[in-house]
Motif scaffolding. Structure first.
Motif, PDB file in Angstrom:
ATOM      1  N   PHE A  42       0.801  -1.223   0.000  1.00  0.00           N
ATOM      2  CA  PHE A  42       0.000   0.000   0.000  1.00  0.00           C
ATOM      3  C   PHE A  42       0.837   1.279   0.000  1.00  0.00           C
ATOM      4  O   PHE A  42       0.304   2.370  -0.053  1.00  0.00           O
ATOM      5  N   ALA A  66      -1.535   0.958   7.549  1.00  0.00           N
ATOM      6  CA  ALA A  66      -2.599   0.109   6.999  1.00  0.00           C
ATOM      7  C   ALA A  66      -2.726  -1.151   7.852  1.00  0.00           C
ATOM      8  O   ALA A  66      -1.723  -1.722   8.286  1.00  0.00           O
ATOM      9  N   GLU A  76      -8.849  -3.425   0.273  1.00  0.00           N
ATOM     10  CA  GLU A  76      -7.798  -2.460  -0.047  1.00  0.00           C
ATOM     11  C   GLU A  76      -7.011  -2.887  -1.282  1.00  0.00           C
ATOM     12  O   GLU A  76      -6.761  -2.088  -2.179  1.00  0.00           O
ATOM     13  N   TYR A  77      -6.603  -4.137  -1.317  1.00  0.00           N
ATOM     14  CA  TYR A  77      -5.683  -4.602  -2.374  1.00  0.00           C
ATOM     15  C   TYR A  77      -6.384  -4.771  -3.714  1.00  0.00           C
ATOM     16  O   TYR A  77      -5.868  -4.377  -4.761  1.00  0.00           O
ATOM     17  N   ARG A  79      -9.420  -3.518  -4.411  1.00  0.00           N
ATOM     18  CA  ARG A  79     -10.365  -2.418  -4.624  1.00  0.00           C
ATOM     19  C   ARG A  79     -11.805  -2.934  -4.695  1.00  0.00           C
ATOM     20  O   ARG A  79     -12.587  -2.573  -5.567  1.00  0.00           O
ATOM     21  N   GLU A 294      -8.257   9.770  -2.737  1.00  0.00           N
ATOM     22  CA  GLU A 294      -8.057   8.700  -1.760  1.00  0.00           C
ATOM     23  C   GLU A 294      -8.007   7.347  -2.456  1.00  0.00           C
ATOM     24  O   GLU A 294      -7.212   6.478  -2.082  1.00  0.00           O
ATOM     25  N   ARG A 295      -8.817   7.200  -3.472  1.00  0.00           N
ATOM     26  CA  ARG A 295      -8.835   5.938  -4.217  1.00  0.00           C
ATOM     27  C   ARG A 295      -7.539   5.745  -4.997  1.00  0.00           C
ATOM     28  O   ARG A 295      -6.958   4.660  -5.000  1.00  0.00           O
ATOM     29  N   LYS A 298      -4.366   4.919  -2.976  1.00  0.00           N
ATOM     30  CA  LYS A 298      -4.299   3.532  -2.523  1.00  0.00           C
ATOM     31  C   LYS A 298      -3.634   2.643  -3.575  1.00  0.00           C
ATOM     32  O   LYS A 298      -3.159   1.554  -3.266  1.00  0.00           O
ATOM     33  N   ASN A 526     -15.892   0.447  10.722  1.00  0.00           N
ATOM     34  CA  ASN A 526     -15.861   1.055   9.386  1.00  0.00           C
ATOM     35  C   ASN A 526     -17.265   1.165   8.809  1.00  0.00           C
ATOM     36  O   ASN A 526     -17.532   2.005   7.950  1.00  0.00           O
TER      37      ASN A 526
END
Length: 598
Positions: A42, A66, A76-77, A79, A294-295, A298, A526
């Motif tokens: 990340f 992270a 995260e990885y 998406r 933000e996207r 990442k 979250n």
């Protein structure tokens, strides 16, 4: 419930999957004692700071903060949205994800929308190949220098003239007509109560999500009609403030995606890709948003904004700067490129070459350089008034940044330019504007930290952050069962500890969920907008106080005893300041107990 999937199913799923198996196929891990370590996927790093714990079924990066469980890692990885990540883990375990009736209905509707949009993509592509007037579209694409191969890569199609071409081809039932309307492809004429095609006589660009599914379209006119570009309206599957044209293709075409170039239009993205610059994306008729950035951050550590060299380009750069400042972190970079007047990426790359265009990219201004150029250009820094005006404009914007070395260095730069210390600037300049910006930022982005008026160093940041409450939070993160040792209800509001509220919420949460793991805690919080704010606090505490030596029970008991003593001292101080006649009966009783204990 988290994401409408039963919590007990998520707990069971996380208990059955091995997080090492999930991550090891995507990150090269090496066994280091009980845990595994590797280079963090990340952020860019040269030495491993990414750790995976099979005991806790949790990953954490001591470099960028992270962390999470197997579901969080896939989100995260890869998406993925939360439901899709749960689906992926469930497939590995070999179970089906339970859904309630309403959720099953939504899932079915979304699946049908994706399917009808894929059919629409094929329809437009067929029109480009076989419609009697296809030469109009083909000639236009050739005039823009596009090859057939690049048109195929981006799925370009053609919407011929006519009000009902798509309607007749795909709207073969009322159900399918309804799907096309909800997907934004048909428009209802309210007076006639009839449907007609949204896109007519346009080059069609399918907009794809991270999984390559068509979620919307952009259409460009072949003549001079207005609007030149028309996008699909927002639907259940398409939100333009989140999506970026060309991001799917950039990930697909670029072997190692290390930076993203943000340009203005579809044709810029496609032309650059044809010339080998495959890492460009475009926003969809909106300015670059915080969600976009933000996207992207990442996925890559560097973003380059590309603007025309005219006044409009300058204005767009100012907006991009304002959007980027609260988002960017150490280890990330944003650059600002201004093209020669009259040029755009499409025309410039054709006139020059890939190498020449990338030479322009290397000349792009780094964020802090553009920041100081922009804010100082209208001020005479050789005069006292000019330096004062410059400071009152620049400081509030630096205040909006996240606490970081970059922020500290930019504050140092202001001090160099003005010849004053930051303490002097803050005590002599009325920062009313700063306070207003900070209040607005906290309302819109309550998780954004603000900088102190004193100049913090990493040491003072740790001193202020690693408090008694944060130490207890860190203990609870590593040993959630310790929450049962604390009283079922306690008010720590009187403590002057910035993590007191977080500690109370964490204790309450873990006492109601005694078997809670740190991974499922992050999933739960979250999913709750009010608790999501505390996730960054948890990450920061884990980063600053990650290693706990000694017996956890003893550490907790000692810390809790000190916390109780501080709370009692604070209560006693408050009550003794009041006249006895002003105390309530409960307060008198509490005062008596505190005095006896003392």
């Amino acid at each position: 419930m988290a994401g409408r999937i039963p919590q007990n199913f998520i707990d069971d799923l996380l208990a059955r999957v091995n997080i090492v198996d999930i991550i090891d196929g995507r990150v090269k891990l090496k066994k280091t004692g009980k845990n595994y370590s590797g280079l963090c996927p990340f952020h860019q790093e040269k030495s491993p700071s990414f750790s995976v714990s099979p005991d806790k079924q949790f990953y954490y990066c001591f470099g960028c903060g992270a962390g999470g469980n197997a579901i969080g890692f896939l989100m995260e990885y890869e998406r993925l949205e939360f439901p899709q990540a749960v689906e992926e883990v469930a497939k590995l375990v070999g179970v089906d994800v339970p859904r309630d009736e309403a959720q099953e209905q939504r899932h079915s509707e979304h699946k049908a929308q994706y399917h009808i949009l894929d059919e629409t993509t094929s329809f437009y592509q067929n029109q480009l190949r076989s419609h009697p007037t296809k030469h109009i579209a083909v000639d236009y694409l050739k005039s823009r220098g596009l090859s057939g191969q690049i048109a195929q890569t981006f799925g370009i199609g053609f919407a011929p003239v006519g009000w009902d071409n798509l309607l007749k081809a795909l709207g073969t039932s009322e159900e399918r007509k309804d799907l096309l309307e909800r997907s934004g492809m048909l428009i209802r004429h309210e007076e006639k109560d009839s449907l007609y095609d949204r896109f007519r006589e346009r080059i069609m660009f399918p907009i794809r999500d991270m999984r390559g599914r068509t979620i919307a379209f952009g259409g460009r006119v072949l003549g001079d009609e207005k609007p030149k570009y028309l996008n699909s309206p927002e639907t259940d599957t398409f939100q333009k403030g989140r999506e970026l044209y060309g991001l799917y293709e950039a990930r697909k075409l670029t072997p190692k995606l290390e930076r993203i170039l943000i340009v203005e239009g579809y044709m810029d993205v496609i032309s650059l890709a044809q010339y080998g610059i495959t890492y460009a994306v475009a926003t969809l008729g909106t300015a670059t948003s915080a969600q976009h950035l933000e996207r992207l951050f990442k996925s890559v550590p560097e973003i380059i904004f590309c603007f025309d060299g005219d006044a409009a380009g300058r204005k767009a750069a100012e907006r991009a700067l304002e959007t980027t400042l609260p988002i960017i972190k150490d280890g990330q970079e944003a650059r600002f490129l201004f093209l020669p007047e009259g040029e755009d990426p499409d025309t410039l790359v054709r006139k020059t070459s890939k190498e020449a265009f990338e030479e322009h990219l290397s000349e792009a201004l780094e964020l802090s350089e553009f920041f100081f150029r922009y804010y100082s250009e209208n001020h005479d820094l050789s005069s006292i008034g000019g330096r004062a005006n410059f400071s009152t404009q620049a400081l509030p914007n630096i205040q909006r940044m996240q606490t970081s070395l970059r922020q500290q260095m930019m504050l140092d730069r202001i001090c160099e330019l003005t010849g004053l210390t930051l303490e002097q600037i803050n005590t002599t300049i009325n920062l009313t504007q700063s306070s207003q910006i900070n209040e607005e930022t906290e309302k819109a982005e309550p998780h954004r930290p603000t900088f102190r008026q004193s100049r913090p160093t990493p040491a003072t940041i740790i001193k202020h952050t690693t408090t008694l409450c944060s130490h207890l939070v860190s203990l609870l993160l590593h040993h959630p069962e310790l929450a049962q040792k604390a009283p079922s209800s306690i008010d720590l509001a009187e403590l002057s500890d910035p993590q007191a509220d977080l500690l109370c919420k964490l204790l309450t949460h873990l006492q109601h969920r005694p078997n809670q793991s740190i991974g499922t805690l992050i999933i739960d919080w979250n999913d709750d907008p009010e608790l999501r704010t505390h996730l960054l606090q948890l990450s920061e505490i884990s980063r600053l106080d990650p290693v706990l030596n000694g017996d956890a029970n003893q550490l907790f008991d000692e810390a809790w005893q000190r916390l109780t003593q501080r709370l009692q001292e604070s209560q006693l101080s408050r009550l003794q300041k009041k006249p006895l006649s002003a105390l309530t009966n409960d307060e008198k009783k509490l005062l008596s107990e505190l005095l006896i204990r003392k």
